[in-house]
Design a protein around this motif. Structure first.
Motif, PDB file in Angstrom:
ATOM      1  N   ARG A  79     -65.016 -87.941  -1.509  1.00  0.00           N
ATOM      2  CA  ARG A  79     -64.722 -87.904  -2.853  1.00  0.00           C
ATOM      3  C   ARG A  79     -64.085 -86.611  -3.410  1.00  0.00           C
ATOM      4  O   ARG A  79     -64.170 -86.230  -4.481  1.00  0.00           O
ATOM      5  N   PHE A  80     -63.536 -85.670  -2.540  1.00  0.00           N
ATOM      6  CA  PHE A  80     -62.934 -84.517  -2.894  1.00  0.00           C
ATOM      7  C   PHE A  80     -61.463 -84.794  -2.445  1.00  0.00           C
ATOM      8  O   PHE A  80     -61.150 -85.208  -1.465  1.00  0.00           O
ATOM      9  N   PHE A  81     -60.710 -83.925  -3.596  1.00  0.00           N
ATOM     10  CA  PHE A  81     -59.229 -84.147  -3.263  1.00  0.00           C
ATOM     11  C   PHE A  81     -58.734 -82.992  -3.750  1.00  0.00           C
ATOM     12  O   PHE A  81     -58.763 -82.323  -4.617  1.00  0.00           O
ATOM     13  N   ALA A  82     -57.685 -82.624  -2.901  1.00  0.00           N
ATOM     14  CA  ALA A  82     -57.174 -80.977  -2.948  1.00  0.00           C
ATOM     15  C   ALA A  82     -55.871 -81.132  -3.997  1.00  0.00           C
ATOM     16  O   ALA A  82     -55.142 -82.202  -3.796  1.00  0.00           O
ATOM     17  N   GLU A  83     -55.851 -80.427  -4.762  1.00  0.00           N
ATOM     18  CA  GLU A  83     -54.662 -80.487  -5.869  1.00  0.00           C
ATOM     19  C   GLU A  83     -53.507 -79.896  -4.931  1.00  0.00           C
ATOM     20  O   GLU A  83     -53.492 -78.966  -4.018  1.00  0.00           O
ATOM     21  N   GLY A  84     -52.428 -80.442  -5.363  1.00  0.00           N
ATOM     22  CA  GLY A  84     -51.273 -80.025  -4.509  1.00  0.00           C
ATOM     23  C   GLY A  84     -51.039 -80.797  -3.271  1.00  0.00           C
ATOM     24  O   GLY A  84     -49.767 -80.649  -2.638  1.00  0.00           O
ATOM     25  N   CYS A  85     -51.816 -81.667  -2.937  1.00  0.00           N
ATOM     26  CA  CYS A  85     -51.714 -82.331  -1.404  1.00  0.00           C
ATOM     27  C   CYS A  85     -51.195 -83.699  -1.906  1.00  0.00           C
ATOM     28  O   CYS A  85     -51.997 -84.693  -2.638  1.00  0.00           O
ATOM     29  N   LEU A  86     -50.337 -84.210  -1.314  1.00  0.00           N
ATOM     30  CA  LEU A  86     -49.440 -85.551  -1.572  1.00  0.00           C
ATOM     31  C   LEU A  86     -50.430 -86.541  -1.168  1.00  0.00           C
ATOM     32  O   LEU A  86     -50.674 -87.565  -1.821  1.00  0.00           O
ATOM     33  N   HIS A  87     -51.153 -86.585   0.121  1.00  0.00           N
ATOM     34  CA  HIS A  87     -51.976 -87.578   0.418  1.00  0.00           C
ATOM     35  C   HIS A  87     -53.190 -87.519  -0.254  1.00  0.00           C
ATOM     36  O   HIS A  87     -54.055 -88.864  -0.509  1.00  0.00           O
ATOM     37  N   CYS A  88     -53.633 -86.659  -0.726  1.00  0.00           N
ATOM     38  CA  CYS A  88     -55.027 -86.476  -1.350  1.00  0.00           C
ATOM     39  C   CYS A  88     -54.627 -87.149  -2.900  1.00  0.00           C
ATOM     40  O   CYS A  88     -55.541 -87.648  -3.408  1.00  0.00           O
ATOM     41  N   PRO A 144     -52.118-100.136   2.739  1.00  0.00           N
ATOM     42  CA  PRO A 144     -53.637-100.512   3.043  1.00  0.00           C
ATOM     43  C   PRO A 144     -54.359 -99.635   3.558  1.00  0.00           C
ATOM     44  O   PRO A 144     -56.034 -99.646   3.356  1.00  0.00           O
ATOM     45  N   GLU A 145     -54.032 -98.509   4.414  1.00  0.00           N
ATOM     46  CA  GLU A 145     -54.965 -97.753   5.080  1.00  0.00           C
ATOM     47  C   GLU A 145     -54.976 -96.522   4.203  1.00  0.00           C
ATOM     48  O   GLU A 145     -54.162 -96.163   3.245  1.00  0.00           O
ATOM     49  N   TRP A 146     -56.222 -95.838   4.222  1.00  0.00           N
ATOM     50  CA  TRP A 146     -56.651 -94.515   3.404  1.00  0.00           C
ATOM     51  C   TRP A 146     -55.649 -93.575   3.725  1.00  0.00           C
ATOM     52  O   TRP A 146     -55.476 -93.274   4.933  1.00  0.00           O
ATOM     53  N   GLN A 147     -55.216 -92.763   2.641  1.00  0.00           N
ATOM     54  CA  GLN A 147     -54.084 -91.655   3.097  1.00  0.00           C
ATOM     55  C   GLN A 147     -54.872 -90.449   3.710  1.00  0.00           C
ATOM     56  O   GLN A 147     -55.521 -89.875   2.836  1.00  0.00           O
ATOM     57  N   LEU A 148     -54.285 -89.939   4.576  1.00  0.00           N
ATOM     58  CA  LEU A 148     -54.928 -88.632   5.170  1.00  0.00           C
ATOM     59  C   LEU A 148     -53.695 -87.963   5.618  1.00  0.00           C
ATOM     60  O   LEU A 148     -52.925 -88.436   6.612  1.00  0.00           O
ATOM     61  N   GLN A 149     -53.405 -86.615   5.606  1.00  0.00           N
ATOM     62  CA  GLN A 149     -52.450 -85.730   6.247  1.00  0.00           C
ATOM     63  C   GLN A 149     -52.769 -85.808   7.647  1.00  0.00           C
ATOM     64  O   GLN A 149     -53.777 -85.452   7.818  1.00  0.00           O
TER      65      GLN A 149
END
Length: 96
Positions: free
Chosen positions: A16-25, A72-77
């Motif tokens: 449940r954490f998302f980095a600001e400035g990251c496209l994938h987050c 469909p897949e969860w996004q990760l860098q």
């Protein structure tokens, strides 16, 4: 490499954490809102729009976020590959 993407790798659906400035987050945040939060359709739509607006305010491209969030897949860098450029010759052994 984004630290949130790296830490989410084992189970991105529940991280449940998302980095600001990251496209994938940014895309994963929208996926999380759409897929995991039990909200009324109007509330989901408003939260997704707000998350998209926040990402765009940081300079992230709207169309890329939308395209990634629809997958469909969860996004990760993806981690950077430490590949050797193909233009470099392979060292050869000399002698016997």
């Amino acid at each position: 490499m984004c630290h949130c993407c790296n830490e989410a790798r084992p189970d991105p659906a529940s991280y449940r954490f998302f980095a600001e400035g990251c496209l994938h987050c940014a895309a994963r945040r929208i996926q999380y809102i759409q897929r995991r939060l039990n909200l009324a359709p109007d509330d989901k739509r408003n939260r997704c729009r707000s998350a998209l607006a926040d990402a765009m305010a940081l300079g992230l491209p709207e169309q890329e976020i939308r395209a990634l969030a629809k997958q469909p897949e969860w996004q990760l860098q993806q981690p950077a590959m430490d590949a050797q450029p193909a233009s470099l010759p392979v060292p050869r052994k000399r002698g016997r």
